[in-house]
Design a protein around this motif. Structure first.
Motif, PDB file in Angstrom:
ATOM      1  N   ASN A  47      47.804 -10.079 -47.807  1.00  0.00           N
ATOM      2  CA  ASN A  47      47.999  -9.666 -49.414  1.00  0.00           C
ATOM      3  C   ASN A  47      46.679  -9.671 -49.963  1.00  0.00           C
ATOM      4  N   ARG A  53      45.625 -15.287 -44.449  1.00  0.00           N
ATOM      5  CA  ARG A  53      46.018 -14.648 -45.792  1.00  0.00           C
ATOM      6  C   ARG A  53      45.583 -13.195 -45.873  1.00  0.00           C
ATOM      7  N   LYS A 111      55.328 -11.891 -55.845  1.00  0.00           N
ATOM      8  CA  LYS A 111      55.151 -13.331 -55.761  1.00  0.00           C
ATOM      9  C   LYS A 111      54.168 -13.727 -54.768  1.00  0.00           C
ATOM     10  N   SER A 112      54.070 -12.974 -53.718  1.00  0.00           N
ATOM     11  CA  SER A 112      53.223 -13.008 -52.601  1.00  0.00           C
ATOM     12  C   SER A 112      51.803 -13.023 -52.759  1.00  0.00           C
ATOM     13  N   GLN A 113      51.786 -11.923 -53.956  1.00  0.00           N
ATOM     14  CA  GLN A 113      50.299 -11.315 -54.419  1.00  0.00           C
ATOM     15  C   GLN A 113      50.049 -12.520 -55.416  1.00  0.00           C
ATOM     16  N   SER A 114      50.749 -13.013 -56.073  1.00  0.00           N
ATOM     17  CA  SER A 114      50.479 -14.075 -57.061  1.00  0.00           C
ATOM     18  C   SER A 114      49.885 -15.132 -56.467  1.00  0.00           C
ATOM     19  N   ASP A 115      50.778 -15.683 -55.440  1.00  0.00           N
ATOM     20  CA  ASP A 115      50.297 -16.838 -54.717  1.00  0.00           C
ATOM     21  C   ASP A 115      48.954 -16.411 -54.111  1.00  0.00           C
ATOM     22  N   THR A 116      48.648 -15.462 -53.503  1.00  0.00           N
ATOM     23  CA  THR A 116      47.134 -15.134 -52.697  1.00  0.00           C
ATOM     24  C   THR A 116      46.048 -15.172 -53.828  1.00  0.00           C
ATOM     25  N   SER A 117      46.509 -14.422 -55.089  1.00  0.00           N
ATOM     26  CA  SER A 117      45.689 -14.753 -56.095  1.00  0.00           C
ATOM     27  C   SER A 117      45.343 -15.921 -56.844  1.00  0.00           C
ATOM     28  N   THR A 118      46.234 -16.816 -56.666  1.00  0.00           N
ATOM     29  CA  THR A 118      46.222 -18.205 -57.234  1.00  0.00           C
ATOM     30  C   THR A 118      45.378 -19.130 -56.272  1.00  0.00           C
ATOM     31  N   ARG A 119      45.658 -18.655 -54.806  1.00  0.00           N
ATOM     32  CA  ARG A 119      44.862 -19.668 -53.678  1.00  0.00           C
ATOM     33  C   ARG A 119      43.452 -18.848 -54.007  1.00  0.00           C
ATOM     34  N   GLU A 164      41.916 -21.080 -56.726  1.00  0.00           N
ATOM     35  CA  GLU A 164      41.502 -22.281 -56.290  1.00  0.00           C
ATOM     36  C   GLU A 164      40.350 -22.553 -55.181  1.00  0.00           C
TER      37      GLU A 164
END
Length: 197
Positions: free
Chosen positions: A167, A164, A121-129, A132
Motif C-alpha cells: 500500500n 507494508r 481503509k488499507s491505504q488509510s491504515d498504511t498512511s497512519t502507520r 506514527e
C-alpha cells in the motif's frame, strides 16, 4: 462504509419507487382495478429516464397507447375486464423489472463500494502507520536534523521492512505528503540539514 440508500442508483430511483408504491397501494389494498391513468404514470416512471434523449418521445408513445386503450375499453364494455387484466399483467412485469433491474445495480454498486472501502481503509491504515513511525523518529531527533525528505526515506524503508509495501506509494518522495502533517517546523525548512556536532 456506504449504505444501500447512499448508492447512486438508490438515490436516483428511491423517490420514484416510493411514489409508485403510493399510487398503487390504495387499489391493491382495496382489491380495486388500477385505473389506466395510474398505470400510465407508472409506465412512464419505470420506462423513461429524465436524462434520456428519447424520454419525451417515449412518454408521448406511452400516453398515446393508453389513450387507445381507454378508447378500446370504452367501446368494448364486455371485454374491458380482460383488457384491464392484461394491462395489469403488463404493469406487474414492467414494475417488477424496474425494481429487479435497479436492485441489481444497487448490489453491483455496493460490491464496488465494499472493494473501494477496503482499499481506502488499507491505504488509510498504511498512511497512519507512516505518520506514527515519523513521529517516533522525530521524537528521537534531539539534534533537530532530520528533514521531511530524509524522514520519508527512513519511513519508506521501515514500512518495507514491516511488510507494508503493497500500500505504499511508488517511492519515498510520494510518501512525503503522508508524513508532512506530523512534521515538526524545523524539518520543513529548506536547505540541507546541519551536521550534528
Amino acid at each position: 462504509m456506504v449504505e444501500e440508500h447512499e448508492t447512486p442508483t438508490s438515490k436516483r430511483v428511491s423517490a420514484k419507487l416510493d411514489y409508485m408504491f403510493e399510487q398503487l397501494k390504495p387499489f391493491v389494498e382495496n382489491g380495486e382495478e388500477v385505473p389506466f391513468s395510474v398505470m400510465q404514470e407508472i409506465f412512464i416512471l419505470a420506462l423513461t429516464e429524465d436524462h434520456d434523449d428519447d424520454a419525451c418521445v417515449n412518454r408521448n408513445l406511452i400516453h398515446s397507447s393508453f389513450e387507445i386503450l381507454e378508447t378500446l375499453k370504452a367501446k368494448e364494455e364486455n371485454d374491458s375486464p380482460l383488457l384491464s387484466a392484461a394491462m395489469l399483467n403488463l404493469l406487474t412485469v414492467v414494475f417488477g423489472n424496474y425494481v429487479t433491474s435497479n436492485n441489481r445495480s444497487i448490489e453491483r454498486e455496493m460490491t464496488s463500494f465494499k472493494g473501494l472501502y477496503a482499499i481506502n481503509k488499507s491505504q488509510s491504515d498504511t498512511s497512519t502507520r507512516a505518520q506514527e513511525i515519523a513521529k517516533s523518529l522525530w521524537a528521537e531527533d534531539h539534534d533537530r536534523a532530520i528533514r521531511v525528505g530524509e524522514m520519508a526515506q527512513r519511513v519508506y524503508a521501515q514500512m518495507h521492512a514491516e511488510g507494508r509495501s503493497a500500500n505504499l506509494p511508488k517511492d519515498a518522495e510520494a510518501l512525503r505528503k503522508w508524513i508532512k502533517p506530523v512534521a515538526p517546523p524545523y524539518s520543513q525548512r529548506g536547505g540541507r540539514a546541519r551536521k550534528p556536532k
